[in-house]
Design a protein around this motif. Sequence first.
Motif, PDB file in Angstrom:
ATOM      1  N   TYR A  71       0.857  -1.175   0.000  1.00 40.36           N
ATOM      2  CA  TYR A  71       0.000   0.000   0.000  1.00 40.36           C
ATOM      3  C   TYR A  71       0.899   1.232   0.000  1.00 40.36           C
ATOM      4  CZ  TYR A  71      -2.925  -3.735   1.793  1.00 40.36           C
ATOM      5  OH  TYR A  71      -3.564  -4.949   1.971  1.00 40.36           O
ATOM      6  N   LEU A  72       0.673   2.147  -0.941  1.00 37.36           N
ATOM      7  CA  LEU A  72       1.554   3.284  -1.116  1.00 37.36           C
ATOM      8  C   LEU A  72       0.754   4.580  -1.189  1.00 37.36           C
ATOM      9  CD1 LEU A  72       2.597   0.726  -3.065  1.00 37.36           C
ATOM     10  CD2 LEU A  72       4.499   2.278  -3.442  1.00 37.36           C
ATOM     11  N   GLY A  73       1.319   5.648  -0.640  1.00 40.49           N
ATOM     12  CA  GLY A  73       0.715   6.958  -0.716  1.00 40.49           C
ATOM     13  C   GLY A  73       1.785   8.030  -0.779  1.00 40.49           C
ATOM     14  N   GLY A  74       1.533   9.088  -1.555  1.00 33.67           N
ATOM     15  CA  GLY A  74       2.519  10.140  -1.662  1.00 33.67           C
ATOM     16  C   GLY A  74       2.091  11.223  -2.620  1.00 33.67           C
ATOM     17  N   VAL A  75       3.031  11.703  -3.417  1.00 32.95           N
ATOM     18  CA  VAL A  75       2.787  12.783  -4.366  1.00 32.95           C
ATOM     19  C   VAL A  75       3.215  12.348  -5.754  1.00 32.95           C
ATOM     20  CG1 VAL A  75       3.019  14.584  -2.627  1.00 32.95           C
ATOM     21  CG2 VAL A  75       5.050  13.819  -3.904  1.00 32.95           C
ATOM     22  N   GLY A  76       2.636  12.987  -6.771  1.00 35.51           N
ATOM     23  CA  GLY A  76       2.977  12.660  -8.139  1.00 35.51           C
ATOM     24  C   GLY A  76       2.875  13.876  -9.035  1.00 35.51           C
ATOM     25  N   PHE A  77       3.525  13.790 -10.192  1.00 37.23           N
ATOM     26  CA  PHE A  77       3.464  14.890 -11.142  1.00 37.23           C
ATOM     27  C   PHE A  77       3.696  14.380 -12.560  1.00 37.23           C
ATOM     28  CE2 PHE A  77       7.885  14.678  -9.648  1.00 37.23           C
ATOM     29  CZ  PHE A  77       8.595  14.635 -10.842  1.00 37.23           C
ATOM     30  N   ASP A  78       3.206  15.161 -13.534  1.00 38.76           N
ATOM     31  CA  ASP A  78       3.481  14.961 -14.958  1.00 38.76           C
ATOM     32  C   ASP A  78       4.316  16.132 -15.441  1.00 38.76           C
ATOM     33  OD1 ASP A  78       1.796  12.730 -14.930  1.00 38.76           O
ATOM     34  OD2 ASP A  78       0.062  13.891 -15.604  1.00 38.76           O
ATOM     35  N   LEU A  79       5.340  15.854 -16.238  1.00 39.79           N
ATOM     36  CA  LEU A  79       6.119  16.933 -16.827  1.00 39.79           C
ATOM     37  C   LEU A  79       5.335  17.604 -17.952  1.00 39.79           C
ATOM     38  CD1 LEU A  79       9.719  15.415 -17.022  1.00 39.79           C
ATOM     39  CD2 LEU A  79       8.733  16.894 -15.253  1.00 39.79           C
ATOM     40  N   ALA A  80       5.589  18.887 -18.134  1.00 42.30           N
ATOM     41  CA  ALA A  80       4.936  19.653 -19.200  1.00 42.30           C
ATOM     42  C   ALA A  80       5.683  19.406 -20.506  1.00 42.30           C
ATOM     43  CB  ALA A  80       4.930  21.143 -18.850  1.00 42.30           C
ATOM     44  N   LEU A  81       5.201  18.429 -21.266  1.00 45.12           N
ATOM     45  CA  LEU A  81       5.804  18.049 -22.540  1.00 45.12           C
ATOM     46  C   LEU A  81       4.770  18.173 -23.642  1.00 45.12           C
ATOM     47  CD1 LEU A  81       7.724  14.796 -21.465  1.00 45.12           C
ATOM     48  CD2 LEU A  81       8.673  17.089 -21.774  1.00 45.12           C
ATOM     49  N   PRO A  82       5.208  18.394 -24.869  1.00 45.17           N
ATOM     50  CA  PRO A  82       4.245  18.426 -25.982  1.00 45.17           C
ATOM     51  C   PRO A  82       3.610  17.059 -26.174  1.00 45.17           C
ATOM     52  CG  PRO A  82       6.502  18.456 -26.809  1.00 45.17           C
ATOM     53  CD  PRO A  82       6.591  18.646 -25.329  1.00 45.17           C
ATOM     54  N   GLN A  83       2.316  17.062 -26.485  1.00 43.13           N
ATOM     55  CA  GLN A  83       1.628  15.810 -26.777  1.00 43.13           C
ATOM     56  C   GLN A  83       2.187  15.213 -28.075  1.00 43.13           C
ATOM     57  OE1 GLN A  83      -0.666  14.115 -24.952  1.00 43.13           O
ATOM     58  NE2 GLN A  83      -0.146  15.604 -23.371  1.00 43.13           N
ATOM     59  N   PRO A  84       2.278  13.888 -28.154  1.00 44.22           N
ATOM     60  CA  PRO A  84       1.720  12.881 -27.256  1.00 44.22           C
ATOM     61  C   PRO A  84       2.733  12.294 -26.273  1.00 44.22           C
ATOM     62  CG  PRO A  84       2.320  11.838 -29.312  1.00 44.22           C
ATOM     63  CD  PRO A  84       2.731  13.290 -29.426  1.00 44.22           C
ATOM     64  N   TYR A  85       3.824  13.034 -25.981  1.00 40.24           N
ATOM     65  CA  TYR A  85       4.843  12.512 -25.074  1.00 40.24           C
ATOM     66  C   TYR A  85       4.404  12.700 -23.630  1.00 40.24           C
ATOM     67  CZ  TYR A  85       7.391  13.227 -29.420  1.00 40.24           C
ATOM     68  OH  TYR A  85       7.775  13.216 -30.732  1.00 40.24           O
ATOM     69  N   THR A  86       4.634  11.690 -22.798  1.00 46.55           N
ATOM     70  CA  THR A  86       4.310  11.807 -21.373  1.00 46.55           C
ATOM     71  C   THR A  86       5.449  11.234 -20.543  1.00 46.55           C
ATOM     72  OG1 THR A  86       3.168   9.658 -21.276  1.00 46.55           O
ATOM     73  CG2 THR A  86       1.838  11.590 -21.816  1.00 46.55           C
ATOM     74  N   VAL A  87       5.805  11.971 -19.503  1.00 42.29           N
ATOM     75  CA  VAL A  87       6.759  11.512 -18.492  1.00 42.29           C
ATOM     76  C   VAL A  87       6.175  11.883 -17.136  1.00 42.29           C
ATOM     77  CG1 VAL A  87       9.064  11.728 -17.512  1.00 42.29           C
ATOM     78  CG2 VAL A  87       8.778  11.715 -19.998  1.00 42.29           C
ATOM     79  N   SER A  88       6.016  10.893 -16.271  1.00 45.24           N
ATOM     80  CA  SER A  88       5.425  11.096 -14.953  1.00 45.24           C
ATOM     81  C   SER A  88       6.346  10.533 -13.884  1.00 45.24           C
ATOM     82  CB  SER A  88       4.058  10.410 -14.863  1.00 45.24           C
ATOM     83  OG  SER A  88       3.184  10.863 -15.869  1.00 45.24           O
ATOM     84  N   CYS A  89       6.115  10.963 -12.651  1.00 48.02           N
ATOM     85  CA  CYS A  89       6.862  10.402 -11.528  1.00 48.02           C
ATOM     86  C   CYS A  89       6.009  10.494 -10.267  1.00 48.02           C
ATOM     87  CB  CYS A  89       8.177  11.141 -11.320  1.00 48.02           C
ATOM     88  SG  CYS A  89       9.237  10.390 -10.052  1.00 48.02           S
TER      89      CYS A  89
END
Length: 279
Positions: free
Chosen positions: A149-167
Amino acid sequence: MHRSSRLFASLVAGAALVASALPSVAHADGFSTTNIQLLQGWDFDDKKYGYNTKDGAMTTITLNHYSTWEYGDNFAFVDMYIGDFRDATGAPEFGSQAGRFGTGAQAYTEWHPRLFLNKVLGQKGPLFGIFQNWGLAGEVNVGPAFYAYLGGVGFDLALPQPYTVSCNIYYRYDKFDTHVWQISPSWTIPFAIGPVPFLFTGFVDIAGTKDLNGDNAIDILAEPELLVDVLAPFGGKSNRLYAGVEWIVHKYPSGFAHGGVHEAHTVSAPQAMVQWTFN
């Protein structure tokens, strides 16, 4: 029909039935997509997570679903594994006499919900020009004799579509280590070579763990995929049928630390992969 063949056919039929019941593309304020994957892998000797088969081979059927809504997104998948599984000591196990695992099939599932505070607060434009979305992240993992069970914070980088990088960055409570951390970057990068579209996608989980001494160590699980869009070069529907390879790499401490150096075990398991996207 052989028992494993009947089991395999039943799992395929069940996965297809579940996928057909999931929502297709979208409500007015969101997007959703569902795919099913068939993978055949080799060299599975992962004693920590139980993906440890007698001959190293394992077949996987995966049902993936991703959706967005007004204030966040959800990702969930179910893996169904077929193989001659061994227990953590390397001994084969059979039927009702099995301890942790047994010959046949097992299932594993994860759910990853996120709530984007930038959307709740009505923020316009990327934060600091870098973060397209940011907020709270959760994760639930359930499998044979395993949970996390995991909890925390996350974000997506502001990249041009259709590229996605998250953490996502988590506090993690699981069966093995009750109070550890985890960092989980993921990515989806489409590209083309001439008329042939490709997709490079995957994730890495980097987590704290303990060796047999109880000392702090690192557990790294990576699953990159390189896929080719099979139909698009011939005028067919793009983003429908993909084929390629997924490579599972899992490195974790397998014994005691000697002189501050942790003995590590590394699983490197290539998998041939076919993916069909329903919507």
